[in-house]
Design a protein around this motif. Structure first.
Motif, PDB file in Angstrom:
ATOM      1  N   ALA A 139     -18.837  -4.179  44.974  1.00 38.35           N
ATOM      2  CA  ALA A 139     -19.889  -3.283  45.045  1.00 38.35           C
ATOM      3  C   ALA A 139     -21.145  -3.978  44.636  1.00 38.35           C
ATOM      4  CB  ALA A 139     -19.700  -2.084  43.857  1.00 38.35           C
ATOM      5  N   TYR A 141     -22.229  -1.165  47.849  1.00 34.79           N
ATOM      6  CA  TYR A 141     -22.056  -1.231  49.454  1.00 34.79           C
ATOM      7  C   TYR A 141     -23.280  -0.394  49.932  1.00 34.79           C
ATOM      8  CZ  TYR A 141     -17.580  -2.300  47.790  1.00 34.79           C
ATOM      9  OH  TYR A 141     -16.376  -2.771  47.214  1.00 34.79           O
ATOM     10  N   ASP A 142     -23.485  -0.903  51.318  1.00 33.26           N
ATOM     11  CA  ASP A 142     -24.642   0.033  52.193  1.00 33.26           C
ATOM     12  C   ASP A 142     -23.978   1.539  52.602  1.00 33.26           C
ATOM     13  OD1 ASP A 142     -26.690  -2.158  52.430  1.00 33.26           O
ATOM     14  OD2 ASP A 142     -24.909  -3.305  53.125  1.00 33.26           O
ATOM     15  N   ARG A 143     -22.825   1.200  52.832  1.00 33.32           N
ATOM     16  CA  ARG A 143     -21.999   2.371  53.626  1.00 33.32           C
ATOM     17  C   ARG A 143     -20.620   2.384  52.965  1.00 33.32           C
ATOM     18  NH1 ARG A 143     -26.806   2.963  54.667  1.00 33.32           N
ATOM     19  NH2 ARG A 143     -27.574   3.132  56.914  1.00 33.32           N
ATOM     20  N   ILE A 144     -20.352   3.791  52.854  1.00 30.51           N
ATOM     21  CA  ILE A 144     -18.934   4.080  52.355  1.00 30.51           C
ATOM     22  C   ILE A 144     -18.248   5.134  53.321  1.00 30.51           C
ATOM     23  CG2 ILE A 144     -17.078   4.953  50.645  1.00 30.51           C
ATOM     24  CD1 ILE A 144     -19.056   3.755  48.579  1.00 30.51           C
ATOM     25  N   LEU A 163     -22.393   2.703  45.220  1.00 31.68           N
ATOM     26  CA  LEU A 163     -23.462   2.767  46.962  1.00 31.68           C
ATOM     27  C   LEU A 163     -24.854   2.075  46.406  1.00 31.68           C
ATOM     28  CD1 LEU A 163     -22.943   3.934  49.592  1.00 31.68           C
ATOM     29  CD2 LEU A 163     -23.970   5.909  48.696  1.00 31.68           C
ATOM     30  N   LYS A 164     -25.526   1.401  47.214  1.00 31.67           N
ATOM     31  CA  LYS A 164     -26.834   1.146  47.075  1.00 31.67           C
ATOM     32  C   LYS A 164     -27.684   2.318  47.074  1.00 31.67           C
ATOM     33  CE  LYS A 164     -26.135  -3.504  49.129  1.00 31.67           C
ATOM     34  NZ  LYS A 164     -26.656  -4.373  50.145  1.00 31.67           N
ATOM     35  N   GLY A 167     -28.063   3.857  50.210  1.00 28.47           N
ATOM     36  CA  GLY A 167     -26.974   3.983  50.984  1.00 28.47           C
ATOM     37  C   GLY A 167     -26.460   5.320  51.255  1.00 28.47           C
ATOM     38  N   LYS A 168     -25.415   5.404  52.206  1.00 25.51           N
ATOM     39  CA  LYS A 168     -24.866   6.553  52.867  1.00 25.51           C
ATOM     40  C   LYS A 168     -23.079   6.776  52.699  1.00 25.51           C
ATOM     41  CE  LYS A 168     -28.440   7.342  56.282  1.00 25.51           C
ATOM     42  NZ  LYS A 168     -28.750   7.653  57.748  1.00 25.51           N
ATOM     43  N   ILE A 169     -22.621   7.751  52.633  1.00 30.31           N
ATOM     44  CA  ILE A 169     -21.027   7.896  52.602  1.00 30.31           C
ATOM     45  C   ILE A 169     -20.982   9.067  53.679  1.00 30.31           C
ATOM     46  CG2 ILE A 169     -19.237   8.865  51.381  1.00 30.31           C
ATOM     47  CD1 ILE A 169     -20.560   8.022  48.739  1.00 30.31           C
ATOM     48  N   LYS A 186     -27.661   8.975  49.032  1.00 28.10           N
ATOM     49  CA  LYS A 186     -27.854   8.777  47.619  1.00 28.10           C
ATOM     50  C   LYS A 186     -29.377   8.934  47.028  1.00 28.10           C
ATOM     51  CE  LYS A 186     -26.512   5.414  43.861  1.00 28.10           C
ATOM     52  NZ  LYS A 186     -25.444   4.398  43.316  1.00 28.10           N
TER      53      LYS A 186
END
Ligand code: SAH
Length: 209
Positions: A139, A141-144, A163-164, A167-169, A186
């Motif tokens: 970690a 991460y830009d994306r999960i 998540l950064k 970032g997006k999940i 986020k």
């Protein structure tokens, strides 16, 4: 039907909307990951150990919403056959990283073999473990992207912590049987529902029992 025809259909039906997802799905033959005579049908299939590879329309839809760019570091939960993993690898490119966690070691082994067929998959790291806790070691991460159903996602969930800030999940969130695919951002701490779905459950500490 061919892989190319499958991709063309997904584009016509609006699941593929960007050039980059189209190119990625053209570059990765779904037949490598599916051991039956109809690998290009828009339907989920068993990949062994009671698990399933998602329908290609759902894969395309998730990737379009994940909004992956070259050079990003992406965490995938639920490697399964490795199909989505290879697509992510193509999307982040040689300067990016894909970290994928699978709970079932047999599937990890199958994915590893499938990945070996793609020379652009050198930016992939596969791990065996409980991905419901994310993967703290690499970690942020830009994306999960989560490819198994999870019960909830909030500010204090390990995925959000790993998540950064920008970032997006993308994940299926809901009950064991029925979920909504959501896009979580986020920066605004907001979840947007994009599609009702049925995924196999995420089993683990932050998943189902
Ligand atoms: N993305 C895959 C499909 C995955 S199906 C593909 O393209 O083929 C969901 C996967 O999540 C299954 O392989 C299942 O074993 C895995 N899984 C379930 N719980 C998990 C957990 N806690 N950690 C990691 N993987 C998990």
């Amino acid at each position: 039907m061919s892989n190319q025809e499958m991709v063309e259909k997904l584009r016509q039906r609006g699941y593929i909307t960007s050039k980059k997802i189209e190119e990625a799905m053209l570059s990765v033959d779904r037949a490598i990951f599916i051991k039956n005579s109809f690998p290009y049908e828009d339907t989920p299939y068993p990949v062994g150990m009671g698990q399933t590879i998602s329908a290609p329309s759902v894969v395309a839809f998730m990737l379009e919403h994940l909004d992956v760019e070259r050079g990003m570091k992406v965490l995938e939960i639920g490697t399964g056959s490795g199909y989505n993993t290879v697509l992510l690898s193509y999307l982040v490119g040689s300067g990016g990283h894909v970290i994928s966690i699978e709970k079932i070691s047999e599937l990890h082994g199958i994915a590893k073999k499938n990945l070996a067929k793609y020379n652009f998959s050198q930016n992939i790291e596969l791990y065996i473990g409980d991905g419901s806790c994310g993967y703290e070691e690499q970690a942020p991460y830009d994306r999960i992207i989560v490819t198994a159903a999870m019960p909830n996602l909030d500010k204090i969930h390990p995925f959000v912590i790993q998540l950064k800030e920008d970032g997006k999940i993308v994940a299926p969130v809901g009950s064991r049987l029925y979920q909504d695919l959501i896009v979580y951002e986020k920066k605004t701490n907001t979840s947007r529902k994009i599609l009702p779905v049925m995924f196999v459950p995420l089993i683990g500490k932050y998943g189902f029992q």
